[in-house]
Design a protein around this motif. Structure first.
Motif, PDB file in Angstrom:
ATOM      1  N   HIS A 274       0.840  -1.197   0.000  1.00 27.77           N
ATOM      2  CA  HIS A 274       0.000   0.000   0.000  1.00 27.77           C
ATOM      3  C   HIS A 274       0.871   1.240   0.000  1.00 27.77           C
ATOM      4  CE1 HIS A 274      -3.772  -2.108   0.780  1.00 27.77           C
ATOM      5  NE2 HIS A 274      -3.075  -2.868   1.576  1.00 27.77           N
ATOM      6  N   VAL A 275       0.420   2.229  -0.742  1.00 28.80           N
ATOM      7  CA  VAL A 275       1.030   3.558  -0.740  1.00 28.80           C
ATOM      8  C   VAL A 275      -0.111   4.537  -0.474  1.00 28.80           C
ATOM      9  CG1 VAL A 275       2.170   5.321  -2.155  1.00 28.80           C
ATOM     10  CG2 VAL A 275       2.902   2.926  -2.306  1.00 28.80           C
ATOM     11  N   LYS A 276       0.148   5.518   0.363  1.00 29.34           N
ATOM     12  CA  LYS A 276      -0.860   6.525   0.681  1.00 29.34           C
ATOM     13  C   LYS A 276      -1.421   7.079  -0.634  1.00 29.34           C
ATOM     14  CE  LYS A 276      -1.567  10.597   3.522  1.00 29.34           C
ATOM     15  NZ  LYS A 276      -0.933  11.531   4.446  1.00 29.34           N
ATOM     16  N   PRO A 277      -2.746   7.052  -0.801  1.00 36.44           N
ATOM     17  CA  PRO A 277      -3.354   7.417  -2.087  1.00 36.44           C
ATOM     18  C   PRO A 277      -2.843   8.719  -2.707  1.00 36.44           C
ATOM     19  CG  PRO A 277      -5.020   6.490  -0.669  1.00 36.44           C
ATOM     20  CD  PRO A 277      -3.769   6.625   0.175  1.00 36.44           C
ATOM     21  N   GLY A 278      -2.645   9.763  -1.957  1.00 37.45           N
ATOM     22  CA  GLY A 278      -2.173  11.028  -2.521  1.00 37.45           C
ATOM     23  C   GLY A 278      -0.735  10.999  -2.996  1.00 37.45           C
ATOM     24  N   LEU A 279      -0.006   9.933  -2.686  1.00 37.08           N
ATOM     25  CA  LEU A 279       1.411   9.849  -3.047  1.00 37.08           C
ATOM     26  C   LEU A 279       1.698   8.791  -4.116  1.00 37.08           C
ATOM     27  CD1 LEU A 279       2.939  10.255   0.516  1.00 37.08           C
ATOM     28  CD2 LEU A 279       2.763  11.969  -1.302  1.00 37.08           C
ATOM     29  N   ILE A 280       0.647   8.176  -4.645  1.00 32.28           N
ATOM     30  CA  ILE A 280       0.841   7.192  -5.714  1.00 32.28           C
ATOM     31  C   ILE A 280       1.478   7.901  -6.906  1.00 32.28           C
ATOM     32  CG2 ILE A 280      -0.393   5.728  -7.376  1.00 32.28           C
ATOM     33  CD1 ILE A 280      -2.342   5.079  -5.054  1.00 32.28           C
TER      34      ILE A 280
END
Length: 147
Positions: free
Chosen positions: A76-82
């Motif tokens: 998982h990667v924080k959505p705003g940092l994809i």
């Protein structure tokens, strides 16, 4: 996890998630006494922005010639940092560990409808090997193997 699954799961499924169950499961997973895995966490300015777990696959015992199979889970990667290379760095470090541990193969599962994640894996050389329509708790998943 729930944030990552939200676009792909039913409202009923999302409402059934209990934080206490996740916390308990992760405490067991991260227990130093548990052998055979590695959890990597990405931080940016001190905040956790991504993670991945490498473990021996829970798949049926491989043939003697196949060796052990590693599985990437919980990527998982924080959505705003994809799109900021966080996932790439996590995957690269995971693959370093997999090579060090002499796993012969590596697989991962991803929600079938998660086209962003699927493009990410395919762009890094992963090949679709299986589709599981019943998936995880009714959410369809696909399985990839690194070529």
């Amino acid at each position: 996890h729930t944030v990552s699954f939200a676009p792909f799961a039913s409202e009923r499924w999302l409402e059934s998630r209990q934080l206490s169950e996740y916390v308990s499961r992760w405490r067991e997973t991260l227990d130093p006494a548990v052998q055979g895995g590695l959890t990597l966490v990405a931080r940016l300015a001190g905040a956790v922005v991504g993670m991945v777990r490498v473990a021996r696959s829970a798949a049926p015992e491989p043939d003697a010639n196949d060796g052990e199979i590693a599985e990437l889970t919980g990527m998982h990667v924080k959505p705003g940092l994809i799109g900021q290379s966080i996932g790439t760095l996590l995957m690269e470090r995971s693959l370093d560990y997999i090579r060090e541990q002499n796993f012969s193969r590596v697989v991962l599962g991803v929600i079938a409808a998660n086209t962003i994640a699927r493009r990410f894996y395919e762009g890094h050389g992963w090949i679709l090997v299986e589709e599981r329509p019943d998936g995880v708790e009714g959410v369809p998943v696909v399985v990839y193997e690194l070529a």
